[in-house]
Write a protein that holds these residues in place. Structure first.
Motif, PDB file in Angstrom:
ATOM      1  N   MET A   1      13.765 -24.338  21.513  1.00 26.16           N
ATOM      2  CA  MET A   1      13.102 -23.958  20.459  1.00 26.16           C
ATOM      3  C   MET A   1      14.112 -23.867  19.311  1.00 26.16           C
ATOM      4  O   MET A   1      15.443 -23.360  19.082  1.00 26.16           O
ATOM      5  N   SER A   2      13.958 -24.590  18.129  1.00 22.51           N
ATOM      6  CA  SER A   2      14.732 -24.534  16.977  1.00 22.51           C
ATOM      7  C   SER A   2      14.692 -23.122  16.147  1.00 22.51           C
ATOM      8  O   SER A   2      13.914 -22.248  16.418  1.00 22.51           O
ATOM      9  N   LYS A   3      15.623 -22.929  15.471  1.00 19.98           N
ATOM     10  CA  LYS A   3      15.929 -21.752  14.549  1.00 19.98           C
ATOM     11  C   LYS A   3      14.728 -21.372  13.905  1.00 19.98           C
ATOM     12  O   LYS A   3      14.245 -20.140  13.854  1.00 19.98           O
ATOM     13  N   ILE A   4      14.173 -22.162  13.185  1.00 19.03           N
ATOM     14  CA  ILE A   4      12.762 -22.110  12.251  1.00 19.03           C
ATOM     15  C   ILE A   4      11.659 -21.738  13.134  1.00 19.03           C
ATOM     16  O   ILE A   4      11.062 -20.590  12.736  1.00 19.03           O
ATOM     17  N   GLU A   5      11.529 -22.321  14.258  1.00 20.47           N
ATOM     18  CA  GLU A   5      10.330 -22.038  15.132  1.00 20.47           C
ATOM     19  C   GLU A   5      10.567 -20.611  15.699  1.00 20.47           C
ATOM     20  O   GLU A   5       9.760 -19.928  15.787  1.00 20.47           O
ATOM     21  N   ARG A   6      12.014 -20.090  15.900  1.00 23.44           N
ATOM     22  CA  ARG A   6      12.286 -18.532  16.338  1.00 23.44           C
ATOM     23  C   ARG A   6      11.929 -17.951  15.235  1.00 23.44           C
ATOM     24  O   ARG A   6      11.357 -16.689  15.585  1.00 23.44           O
ATOM     25  N   ILE A   7      12.396 -18.112  14.133  1.00 19.57           N
ATOM     26  CA  ILE A   7      11.892 -17.311  12.791  1.00 19.57           C
ATOM     27  C   ILE A   7      10.572 -17.018  12.575  1.00 19.57           C
ATOM     28  O   ILE A   7      10.013 -15.890  12.089  1.00 19.57           O
ATOM     29  N   GLU A   8       9.867 -18.261  12.539  1.00 19.35           N
ATOM     30  CA  GLU A   8       8.465 -18.130  12.325  1.00 19.35           C
ATOM     31  C   GLU A   8       7.663 -17.190  13.533  1.00 19.35           C
ATOM     32  O   GLU A   8       6.779 -16.643  13.092  1.00 19.35           O
ATOM     33  N   LYS A   9       8.223 -16.830  14.653  1.00 24.60           N
ATOM     34  CA  LYS A   9       7.819 -15.973  15.620  1.00 24.60           C
ATOM     35  C   LYS A   9       7.867 -14.510  15.438  1.00 24.60           C
ATOM     36  O   LYS A   9       7.243 -13.866  15.729  1.00 24.60           O
ATOM     37  N   MET A  10       8.814 -14.391  14.180  1.00 26.07           N
ATOM     38  CA  MET A  10       9.364 -12.928  13.972  1.00 26.07           C
ATOM     39  C   MET A  10       8.193 -12.190  13.052  1.00 26.07           C
ATOM     40  O   MET A  10       7.596 -12.980  12.220  1.00 26.07           O
ATOM     41  N   GLU A  11       8.254 -11.166  13.162  1.00 25.92           N
ATOM     42  CA  GLU A  11       7.748 -10.250  12.042  1.00 25.92           C
ATOM     43  C   GLU A  11       8.492  -9.378  11.098  1.00 25.92           C
ATOM     44  O   GLU A  11       9.183  -8.783  11.553  1.00 25.92           O
ATOM     45  N   LEU A  12       8.771 -10.390  10.161  1.00 25.61           N
ATOM     46  CA  LEU A  12      10.042  -9.810   9.224  1.00 25.61           C
ATOM     47  C   LEU A  12       9.388  -8.926   8.023  1.00 25.61           C
ATOM     48  O   LEU A  12       8.158  -9.090   7.499  1.00 25.61           O
ATOM     49  N   VAL A  13      10.253  -7.872   7.840  1.00 24.09           N
ATOM     50  CA  VAL A  13       9.813  -6.827   6.896  1.00 24.09           C
ATOM     51  C   VAL A  13      10.843  -6.601   5.806  1.00 24.09           C
ATOM     52  O   VAL A  13      12.149  -6.276   6.604  1.00 24.09           O
ATOM     53  N   GLU A  14      10.623  -6.513   4.551  1.00 31.13           N
ATOM     54  CA  GLU A  14      11.464  -6.028   3.595  1.00 31.13           C
ATOM     55  C   GLU A  14      11.706  -4.554   3.620  1.00 31.13           C
ATOM     56  O   GLU A  14      10.728  -4.011   3.715  1.00 31.13           O
ATOM     57  N   VAL A  15      12.925  -4.361   3.376  1.00 31.01           N
ATOM     58  CA  VAL A  15      12.950  -2.902   3.388  1.00 31.01           C
ATOM     59  C   VAL A  15      13.179  -2.394   1.882  1.00 31.01           C
ATOM     60  O   VAL A  15      14.034  -2.400   1.373  1.00 31.01           O
ATOM     61  N   ASP A  16      12.031  -1.848   1.562  1.00 37.44           N
ATOM     62  CA  ASP A  16      11.764  -1.247   0.315  1.00 37.44           C
ATOM     63  C   ASP A  16      12.248  -0.024  -0.092  1.00 37.44           C
ATOM     64  O   ASP A  16      12.571   0.816   1.044  1.00 37.44           O
ATOM     65  N   ALA A  17      11.986   0.471  -1.315  1.00 40.29           N
ATOM     66  CA  ALA A  17      12.406   2.020  -1.692  1.00 40.29           C
ATOM     67  C   ALA A  17      11.580   3.098  -0.830  1.00 40.29           C
ATOM     68  O   ALA A  17      11.924   3.962  -0.301  1.00 40.29           O
ATOM     69  N   ALA A  18      10.232   2.542  -0.547  1.00 42.33           N
ATOM     70  CA  ALA A  18       9.357   3.622   0.239  1.00 42.33           C
ATOM     71  C   ALA A  18      10.002   3.683   1.493  1.00 42.33           C
ATOM     72  O   ALA A  18       9.990   4.884   2.437  1.00 42.33           O
ATOM     73  N   ARG A  19      10.155   2.440   2.212  1.00 46.39           N
ATOM     74  CA  ARG A  19      10.531   2.430   3.584  1.00 46.39           C
ATOM     75  C   ARG A  19      11.771   3.157   3.776  1.00 46.39           C
ATOM     76  O   ARG A  19      12.071   3.656   4.847  1.00 46.39           O
ATOM     77  N   ILE A  20      12.949   2.886   3.023  1.00 47.48           N
ATOM     78  CA  ILE A  20      14.241   3.525   2.944  1.00 47.48           C
ATOM     79  C   ILE A  20      14.195   4.823   2.775  1.00 47.48           C
ATOM     80  O   ILE A  20      14.771   5.656   3.692  1.00 47.48           O
TER      81      ILE A  20
END
Length: 187
Positions: free
Chosen positions: A1-20
Protein backbone atom coordinates in the motif's frame (compact mmCIF):
# COMPACT_ATOMS: atom_id res chain seq x y z
CA UNK A 1 0.00 0.00 0.00
CA UNK A 2 1.40 3.41 -0.94
CA UNK A 3 1.88 6.19 1.58
CA UNK A 4 -0.96 8.20 -0.02
CA UNK A 5 -3.29 5.19 0.30
CA UNK A 6 -2.27 4.81 3.96
CA UNK A 7 -2.96 8.49 4.62
CA UNK A 8 -6.35 8.33 2.86
CA UNK A 9 -7.42 5.63 5.37
CA UNK A 10 -6.57 7.86 8.33
CA UNK A 11 -8.99 10.08 10.20
CA UNK A 12 -6.98 13.31 10.36
CA UNK A 13 -7.92 16.08 12.78
CA UNK A 14 -6.58 19.61 13.11
CA UNK A 15 -5.82 20.66 16.68
CA UNK A 16 -7.56 24.03 16.91
CA UNK A 17 -7.93 26.38 19.91
CA UNK A 18 -11.04 24.61 21.26
CA UNK A 19 -9.43 21.18 21.02
CA UNK A 20 -6.17 22.28 22.66
CA UNK A 21 -8.18 23.83 25.52
CA UNK A 22 -9.86 20.45 26.09
CA UNK A 23 -6.46 18.69 25.94
CA UNK A 24 -4.93 21.14 28.44
CA UNK A 25 -7.88 20.79 30.80
CA UNK A 26 -7.53 17.00 30.59
CA UNK A 27 -3.78 17.30 31.25
CA UNK A 28 -4.46 19.05 34.57
CA UNK A 29 -7.00 16.34 35.52
CA UNK A 30 -4.35 13.71 34.73
CA UNK A 31 -1.73 15.61 36.73
CA UNK A 32 -4.01 15.75 39.77
CA UNK A 33 -4.90 12.06 39.49
CA UNK A 34 -1.22 11.15 39.05
CA UNK A 35 -0.34 13.01 42.27
CA UNK A 36 -3.21 11.38 44.19
CA UNK A 37 -2.25 7.88 43.00
CA UNK A 38 1.38 8.44 44.02
CA UNK A 39 0.22 9.61 47.47
CA UNK A 40 -2.02 6.58 47.95
CA UNK A 41 0.28 3.90 46.71
CA UNK A 42 3.81 5.26 46.77
CA UNK A 43 4.24 4.03 43.19
CA UNK A 44 5.48 5.90 40.19
CA UNK A 45 2.01 7.10 39.30
CA UNK A 46 0.23 7.07 35.96
CA UNK A 47 2.04 7.34 32.63
CA UNK A 48 1.57 10.55 30.68
CA UNK A 49 -1.19 9.64 28.18
CA UNK A 50 0.02 9.52 24.60
CA UNK A 51 -3.27 11.07 23.51
CA UNK A 52 -2.31 14.25 25.39
CA UNK A 53 1.31 14.38 24.22
CA UNK A 54 0.30 13.70 20.61
CA UNK A 55 -2.31 16.46 20.51
CA UNK A 56 0.06 18.95 22.16
CA UNK A 57 2.89 18.08 19.76
CA UNK A 58 0.57 18.35 16.76
CA UNK A 59 -0.69 21.72 17.95
CA UNK A 60 2.85 23.06 18.43
CA UNK A 61 4.17 21.69 15.12
CA UNK A 62 1.06 22.28 12.95
CA UNK A 63 0.56 18.56 12.30
CA UNK A 64 -2.71 16.70 11.83
CA UNK A 65 -3.56 14.05 14.44
CA UNK A 66 -4.32 10.57 13.15
CA UNK A 67 -7.32 9.43 15.22
CA UNK A 68 -8.13 6.21 13.43
CA UNK A 69 -5.28 4.17 12.04
CA UNK A 70 -2.35 2.62 13.86
CA UNK A 71 -0.11 3.70 10.98
CA UNK A 72 1.54 6.74 12.53
CA UNK A 73 0.29 9.24 15.06
CA UNK A 74 0.18 12.29 12.83
CA UNK A 75 0.70 13.65 9.33
CA UNK A 76 2.70 16.66 8.19
CA UNK A 77 0.93 18.16 5.17
CA UNK A 78 3.40 21.03 4.68
CA UNK A 79 4.11 19.60 1.22
CA UNK A 80 0.81 18.09 -0.03
CA UNK A 81 2.72 16.25 -2.78
CA UNK A 82 4.90 14.57 -0.15
CA UNK A 83 3.00 14.26 3.14
CA UNK A 84 5.03 12.82 6.01
CA UNK A 85 3.79 10.17 8.40
CA UNK A 86 4.89 11.09 11.92
CA UNK A 87 5.44 8.78 14.90
CA UNK A 88 5.25 10.57 18.28
CA UNK A 89 6.88 9.15 21.40
CA UNK A 90 6.85 10.84 24.75
CA UNK A 91 8.32 10.70 28.21
CA UNK A 92 7.34 12.20 31.52
CA UNK A 93 9.87 10.20 33.53
CA UNK A 94 12.14 12.10 35.87
CA UNK A 95 15.00 9.95 34.63
CA UNK A 96 16.32 11.26 31.33
CA UNK A 97 17.32 7.73 30.34
CA UNK A 98 13.88 6.12 30.74
CA UNK A 99 13.21 3.76 27.82
CA UNK A 100 10.63 4.19 25.08
CA UNK A 101 9.17 1.21 23.27
CA UNK A 102 8.34 0.66 19.62
CA UNK A 103 6.11 -1.86 17.92
CA UNK A 104 7.60 -4.77 16.00
CA UNK A 105 6.45 -3.09 12.78
CA UNK A 106 7.06 0.63 12.42
CA UNK A 107 6.68 2.64 9.22
CA UNK A 108 7.07 6.40 9.47
CA UNK A 109 8.93 9.33 7.92
CA UNK A 110 9.89 11.25 11.05
CA UNK A 111 10.07 10.50 14.75
CA UNK A 112 8.92 13.28 17.07
CA UNK A 113 10.00 13.03 20.70
CA UNK A 114 8.22 14.95 23.44
CA UNK A 115 9.59 15.36 26.96
CA UNK A 116 7.19 16.57 29.63
CA UNK A 117 8.66 18.72 32.37
CA UNK A 118 5.76 18.27 34.75
CA UNK A 119 6.93 20.66 37.48
CA UNK A 120 7.02 23.52 34.95
CA UNK A 121 4.03 22.34 32.88
CA UNK A 122 5.95 22.46 29.63
CA UNK A 123 6.55 20.08 26.79
CA UNK A 124 9.81 20.07 24.84
CA UNK A 125 9.18 18.82 21.31
CA UNK A 126 11.90 17.47 19.00
CA UNK A 127 11.67 16.55 15.32
CA UNK A 128 14.48 14.03 15.25
CA UNK A 129 14.89 13.42 11.53
CA UNK A 130 14.84 9.68 12.28
CA UNK A 131 12.59 7.60 10.04
CA UNK A 132 11.64 3.94 10.50
CA UNK A 133 14.62 2.76 8.41
CA UNK A 134 17.15 4.76 10.47
CA UNK A 135 15.40 3.59 13.64
CA UNK A 136 16.20 -0.03 12.74
CA UNK A 137 19.94 0.70 13.04
CA UNK A 138 19.80 1.92 16.65
CA UNK A 139 21.37 -0.41 19.20
CA UNK A 140 19.02 -1.54 21.98
CA UNK A 141 21.69 -3.55 23.79
CA UNK A 142 25.26 -4.67 23.18
CA UNK A 143 24.19 -7.38 20.73
CA UNK A 144 20.97 -6.22 19.06
CA UNK A 145 19.51 -3.39 17.05
CA UNK A 146 15.88 -2.28 16.85
CA UNK A 147 15.59 -4.29 13.63
CA UNK A 148 16.95 -7.45 15.28
CA UNK A 149 14.26 -7.30 17.95
CA UNK A 150 11.55 -6.38 15.46
CA UNK A 151 12.42 -9.50 13.44
CA UNK A 152 11.88 -11.49 16.66
CA UNK A 153 8.41 -9.84 16.96
CA UNK A 154 9.54 -8.06 20.13
CA UNK A 155 8.92 -4.47 21.19
CA UNK A 156 12.36 -2.81 21.09
CA UNK A 157 13.02 -0.46 24.01
CA UNK A 158 15.70 2.20 24.31
CA UNK A 159 16.05 5.75 25.60
CA UNK A 160 15.27 8.23 22.81
CA UNK A 161 16.71 10.95 25.03
CA UNK A 162 20.05 9.14 25.31
CA UNK A 163 20.33 7.47 21.89
CA UNK A 164 18.98 10.31 19.70
CA UNK A 165 18.46 13.65 21.49
CA UNK A 166 21.72 13.63 23.48
CA UNK A 167 23.76 11.69 20.92
CA UNK A 168 23.00 14.21 18.14
CA UNK A 169 22.84 17.29 20.43
CA UNK A 170 19.28 18.07 19.32
CA UNK A 171 17.52 21.17 20.60
CA UNK A 172 13.72 21.39 20.83
CA UNK A 173 11.93 22.53 17.68
CA UNK A 174 9.14 23.83 19.88
CA UNK A 175 8.31 24.26 23.53
CA UNK A 176 4.65 24.14 24.49
CA UNK A 177 3.82 26.03 27.69
CA UNK A 178 0.82 24.01 28.75
CA UNK A 179 -0.74 26.35 31.30
CA UNK A 180 -0.73 29.35 28.91
CA UNK A 181 -1.20 27.30 25.72
CA UNK A 182 1.74 29.22 24.23
CA UNK A 183 4.36 27.94 21.80
CA UNK A 184 7.99 28.94 21.64
CA UNK A 185 10.23 27.98 18.74
CA UNK A 186 13.83 28.27 20.03
CA UNK A 187 15.49 27.42 16.68
Amino acid sequence: MSKIERIEKMELVEVDAARIKQVVDTYFHWKTLDTEIKTLSGTRGINFPSELSEYMACYALNLLVNKKSSEGDAVDMTDPNNPLIIEIKGSSAESLTAPNSFSPSENFDDLVFVRLEKNDDLLKIYRTGINSEKLKQIKVNSKQTVEDQQKEHRRPRFSIQKEIIDKYNLEPDAIFYIRDKKISRPK
